[in-house]
Write a protein that holds these residues in place. Sequence first.
Motif, PDB file in Angstrom:
ATOM      1  N   UNK A   1       4.949 -10.243  -0.278  1.00 25.80           N
ATOM      2  CA  UNK A   1       4.326  -9.080   0.121  1.00 25.80           C
ATOM      3  C   UNK A   1       4.710  -7.750  -0.717  1.00 25.80           C
ATOM      4  N   UNK A   2       5.750  -7.606  -0.924  1.00 19.35           N
ATOM      5  CA  UNK A   2       6.413  -6.213  -1.699  1.00 19.35           C
ATOM      6  C   UNK A   2       5.922  -6.302  -3.033  1.00 19.35           C
ATOM      7  N   UNK A   3       5.438  -7.473  -3.685  1.00 12.33           N
ATOM      8  CA  UNK A   3       4.808  -7.410  -5.066  1.00 12.33           C
ATOM      9  C   UNK A   3       3.535  -6.700  -4.821  1.00 12.33           C
ATOM     10  N   UNK A   4       2.748  -7.327  -3.914  1.00 16.67           N
ATOM     11  CA  UNK A   4       1.239  -6.823  -3.674  1.00 16.67           C
ATOM     12  C   UNK A   4       1.611  -5.119  -3.346  1.00 16.67           C
ATOM     13  N   UNK A   5       2.306  -4.780  -2.599  1.00 16.32           N
ATOM     14  CA  UNK A   5       2.416  -3.569  -2.308  1.00 16.32           C
ATOM     15  C   UNK A   5       2.808  -2.503  -3.460  1.00 16.32           C
ATOM     16  N   UNK A   6       3.850  -3.284  -4.485  1.00 18.28           N
ATOM     17  CA  UNK A   6       3.817  -2.381  -5.503  1.00 18.28           C
ATOM     18  C   UNK A   6       2.778  -2.361  -6.461  1.00 18.28           C
ATOM     19  N   UNK A   7       1.794  -3.124  -6.472  1.00 19.07           N
ATOM     20  CA  UNK A   7       0.593  -3.048  -7.161  1.00 19.07           C
ATOM     21  C   UNK A   7      -0.128  -2.089  -6.504  1.00 19.07           C
ATOM     22  N   UNK A   8      -0.098  -2.097  -5.062  1.00 17.14           N
ATOM     23  CA  UNK A   8      -1.030  -0.828  -4.500  1.00 17.14           C
ATOM     24  C   UNK A   8      -0.522   0.399  -4.646  1.00 17.14           C
ATOM     25  N   UNK A   9       0.731   0.453  -4.656  1.00 16.99           N
ATOM     26  CA  UNK A   9       1.411   1.770  -5.146  1.00 16.99           C
ATOM     27  C   UNK A   9       1.160   2.296  -6.582  1.00 16.99           C
ATOM     28  N   UNK A  10       1.157   1.480  -7.446  1.00 17.54           N
ATOM     29  CA  UNK A  10       0.713   1.767  -8.887  1.00 17.54           C
ATOM     30  C   UNK A  10      -0.854   1.940  -9.113  1.00 17.54           C
ATOM     31  N   UNK A  11      -1.653   1.551  -8.259  1.00 14.27           N
ATOM     32  CA  UNK A  11      -3.056   2.018  -8.261  1.00 14.27           C
ATOM     33  C   UNK A  11      -3.330   3.275  -7.749  1.00 14.27           C
ATOM     34  N   UNK A  12      -2.391   3.627  -6.296  1.00 18.70           N
ATOM     35  CA  UNK A  12      -2.932   4.700  -5.763  1.00 18.70           C
ATOM     36  C   UNK A  12      -2.228   5.902  -6.468  1.00 18.70           C
TER      37      UNK A  12
ATOM     38  N   UNK B   1      -6.936  13.556   2.910  1.00 17.17           N
ATOM     39  CA  UNK B   1      -8.569  13.586   2.522  1.00 17.17           C
ATOM     40  C   UNK B   1      -8.729  12.245   1.725  1.00 17.17           C
ATOM     41  N   UNK B   2      -7.783  11.527   1.216  1.00 14.01           N
ATOM     42  CA  UNK B   2      -7.976  10.427   0.433  1.00 14.01           C
ATOM     43  C   UNK B   2      -7.869   9.029   1.505  1.00 14.01           C
ATOM     44  N   UNK B   3      -9.114   8.408   1.546  1.00 19.95           N
ATOM     45  CA  UNK B   3      -9.136   7.241   2.091  1.00 19.95           C
ATOM     46  C   UNK B   3      -9.222   5.886   1.110  1.00 19.95           C
ATOM     47  N   UNK B   4      -7.879   5.294   1.057  1.00 20.70           N
ATOM     48  CA  UNK B   4      -8.042   4.401  -0.116  1.00 20.70           C
ATOM     49  C   UNK B   4      -7.764   3.126   0.581  1.00 20.70           C
ATOM     50  N   UNK B   5      -8.474   2.103   0.270  1.00 22.12           N
ATOM     51  CA  UNK B   5      -8.191   0.730   0.708  1.00 22.12           C
ATOM     52  C   UNK B   5      -8.356  -0.285  -0.431  1.00 22.12           C
ATOM     53  N   UNK B   6      -7.188  -1.122  -0.603  1.00 23.80           N
ATOM     54  CA  UNK B   6      -6.946  -1.978  -1.744  1.00 23.80           C
ATOM     55  C   UNK B   6      -6.824  -3.435  -1.375  1.00 23.80           C
ATOM     56  N   UNK B   7      -7.812  -4.100  -1.780  1.00 19.94           N
ATOM     57  CA  UNK B   7      -7.738  -5.714  -1.419  1.00 19.94           C
ATOM     58  C   UNK B   7      -7.595  -6.545  -2.256  1.00 19.94           C
TER      59      UNK B   7
END
Length: 306
Positions: A271-282, A291-297
Amino acid sequence: MSEQSLLRLSIAVTALLAAFGITVGLVSGSFAIVFDGFYSLTDAFMTILALLVSRLIVTSAEPTAKGKLIDRFSVGFWHLEPMVLGLNGTLLMGAAVYAFISAVGSLLSGGRPIDFGPAVIFTIVTVTVSFAMWLFCRRANRALNSSFVALDSQAWAMTAALTSALLVAFAVGHAIEGTEFEWLSPYIDPGALALICLIIAPVPFSNVRQAVADILLVTPVELKQHVDAVAEAIVERHGFLSYRAYVARVGRGRQIELFFIAPSDWPPRHLSEWDAIRDEIGEAIGGEGPDRWLTIVFTGDPEWAD
């Protein structure tokens, strides 16, 4: 100064000017001044509504926000902002159209005599206060970047400009009293009002148009292009098959949903790997905050993304 403090100050000053204007308008017999006061009262009422919405948005974005209202509106109150802005602009345009029709009727019936002395004093005071408030709100909004404050600043600028036109008209009317042109005096007040209404009626249209676009969740072109560029780079860098991006702007809020389609034969990841990618995208998208609503799936089934 915070957004809410600035709006409170604007409400107080607007209400005082409106009361002053309606009083002077009734005393002098100037419907143009009465309309100016009524217009200001309408703007003050909508600013109070904007203040309440602003407080709701800020409160709901706090991490510790709790309560029955927060539970009922778990996705926030951003949607109220374009509703208020749209209603504000519509009411102001409607008031201007009504006043224009009234002014034309007065012109056709022979005009309206007024006492220019109090009218000139009122316009001098209003121009001075409005111009000062416009400068103050404009400077403060450089740091706040608030749609509500921007609209309020625009309203003060419009008030200063239009009251300046009234000042010129009333000064001319006062100057021609006792001269051979005095017969024009009754036409000055309704004529100035008609001209002002023609100028101010279209002004709120851009705000109404943007509010309608936000309410209808029309995708902002620039934001969509930015999100697409970020998503395409992530797909290429990490080997995803494709992505789906859904973007909307609702008032000050930006709603972004990103779905990345991964190959079905990919090995399991922590899960930490997927979260790292999410952080990169964010970080690449930017604008992190309340004021930012960001959902990454991430999914291997395209049907979850369509």
